[in-house]
Design a protein around this motif. Structure first.
Motif, mmCIF file in Angstrom:
data_model
loop_
_atom_site.group_PDB
_atom_site.id
_atom_site.type_symbol
_atom_site.label_atom_id
_atom_site.label_comp_id
_atom_site.label_asym_id
_atom_site.label_seq_id
_atom_site.Cartn_x
_atom_site.Cartn_y
_atom_site.Cartn_z
ATOM 1 N N VAL A 21 0.867 -1.183 0.000
ATOM 2 C CA VAL A 21 0.000 0.000 0.000
ATOM 3 C C VAL A 21 0.907 1.239 0.000
ATOM 4 C CG1 VAL A 21 -1.809 1.237 1.240
ATOM 5 C CG2 VAL A 21 -1.877 -1.260 1.114
ATOM 6 N N ARG A 23 2.429 4.795 -2.391
ATOM 7 C CA ARG A 23 1.913 5.858 -3.247
ATOM 8 C C ARG A 23 2.051 5.552 -4.732
ATOM 9 N NH1 ARG A 23 4.110 11.389 -0.243
ATOM 10 N NH2 ARG A 23 2.785 11.211 1.619
ATOM 11 N N CYS A 26 -0.911 3.201 -5.346
ATOM 12 C CA CYS A 26 -2.259 3.506 -4.871
ATOM 13 C C CYS A 26 -2.742 4.915 -5.182
ATOM 14 C CB CYS A 26 -2.333 3.269 -3.362
ATOM 15 S SG CYS A 26 -1.967 1.569 -2.872
ATOM 16 N N ASP A 27 -1.834 5.854 -5.380
ATOM 17 C CA ASP A 27 -2.232 7.222 -5.699
ATOM 18 C C ASP A 27 -2.393 7.379 -7.210
ATOM 19 O OD1 ASP A 27 -2.107 7.800 -3.031
ATOM 20 O OD2 ASP A 27 -0.284 9.024 -3.145
ATOM 21 N N SER A 37 -7.849 1.472 -6.417
ATOM 22 C CA SER A 37 -7.229 1.181 -5.127
ATOM 23 C C SER A 37 -8.072 1.778 -3.995
ATOM 24 C CB SER A 37 -5.818 1.769 -5.083
ATOM 25 O OG SER A 37 -5.205 1.530 -3.845
ATOM 26 N N ASN A 39 -8.165 3.219 -1.061
ATOM 27 C CA ASN A 39 -7.291 3.829 -0.074
ATOM 28 C C ASN A 39 -8.002 4.168 1.230
ATOM 29 O OD1 ASN A 39 -5.419 3.625 -2.097
ATOM 30 N ND2 ASN A 39 -5.313 5.807 -2.551
ATOM 31 N N ARG A 43 -6.995 2.822 5.039
ATOM 32 C CA ARG A 43 -6.834 3.644 6.239
ATOM 33 C C ARG A 43 -7.699 3.120 7.381
ATOM 34 N NH1 ARG A 43 -5.640 7.813 2.279
ATOM 35 N NH2 ARG A 43 -7.823 8.085 1.690
ATOM 36 N N VAL A 99 0.812 5.014 1.650
ATOM 37 C CA VAL A 99 -0.323 5.932 1.479
ATOM 38 C C VAL A 99 -0.611 6.626 2.805
ATOM 39 C CG1 VAL A 99 -2.814 6.002 1.040
ATOM 40 C CG2 VAL A 99 -1.319 4.615 -0.418
ATOM 41 N N THR A 102 -1.935 5.113 6.360
ATOM 42 C CA THR A 102 -1.781 3.652 6.458
ATOM 43 C C THR A 102 -0.499 3.242 7.183
ATOM 44 O OG1 THR A 102 -0.619 3.344 4.335
ATOM 45 C CG2 THR A 102 -3.048 3.383 4.283
#
Length: 227
Positions: A21, A23, A26-27, A37, A39, A43, A99, A102
């Motif tokens: 997980v 960036r 996932c971003d 993803s 996200n 979290r 992320v 997380t």
């Protein structure tokens, strides 16, 4: 092997397995963004684990600038197959970071080094002194890090044996598949949260989920652990 009852309560201690997980995956602006993803759910799972004292074991792609799988260089692949991926998850760059939301308050990263000590990290995670331990790796499987196998074995013993490993992250058809199958093949009770993963292609995801079922992995949704 069928999907589980979302209301079930596991009779075994749980360990969350956070797969890549980061960036860059996932971003939306990430170098290898995995569309869809979840996200926000990542979290929630992190916060739930911290609040409930659930240990988190994770993996992070951790590359040097000249990683063999990058198309930007001529570093030879160890087995002659070079995927030519864009540069991603180069250690120390923004894309390598987890992320936002997380990474729990107390964590450790274990290097991709066979002789690194693990005993203290196992004790800290089992007792809650540390919330999470993340294994750096260069290829798909969590077990590509030579410390992972012994660490999980010792953690299971410290927790009283036979924990349920709850897997989430990206990508379903690559690193999530590799982590779940690696855990199942080593005899761990393994559950994959199907709404807390995302994959590259529909066909790849379907094949990965079929492989997991065939290996004895339980498929559930996040309500099975979040309530």
């Amino acid at each position: 092997m069928a999907s589980s009852d979302p209301t079930r309560q596991s009779p075994h201690p749980r360990v969350f397995v956070d797969v890549d997980v980061q960036r860059d995956f996932c971003d939306e602006a990430g170098a290898l963004h995995v569309k869809g993803s979840p996200n926000a759910l990542f979290r929630r799972l992190t916060a739930h684990a911290v609040a409930r004292g659930i240990p988190i074991v994770g993996s992070v792609d951790s590359h040097a600038w000249d990683a063999w799988e990058f198309g930007s260089n001529d570093t030879p692949a160890p087995e002659g197959q070079k995927p030519g991926f864009p540069d991603h998850c180069v250690k120390g760059t923004p894309g390598w970071l987890k992320v936002e939301g997380t990474l729990p308050p107390r964590f450790r990263f274990l290097p991709n080094v066979a002789e690194a000590p693990i005993d203290a990290a196992v004790r800290e995670l089992a007792t809650g002194k540390t919330h999470a331990v993340y294994f750096e790796k260069e290829v798909y499987s969590l077990f590509a890090n030579p410390l992972a196998e012994g660490f999980l074995r010792d953690l299971a013993a410290a927790l009283g044996g036979a924990p349920e490993l709850v897997v989430y992250g990206v990508a379903t058809d690559y690193c999530v598949r590799a982590a779940a199958l690696g855990l199942a093949q080593r005899g761990y009770r393994t559950t994959v949260l199907t709404d807390a993963v995302a994959g590259i292609t529909e066909a790849g995801v379907a094949a990965a989920l079929a492989d997991m079922r065939a290996a004895g992995v339980t498929l559930a949704t996040s309500s099975a652990v979040l309530g």
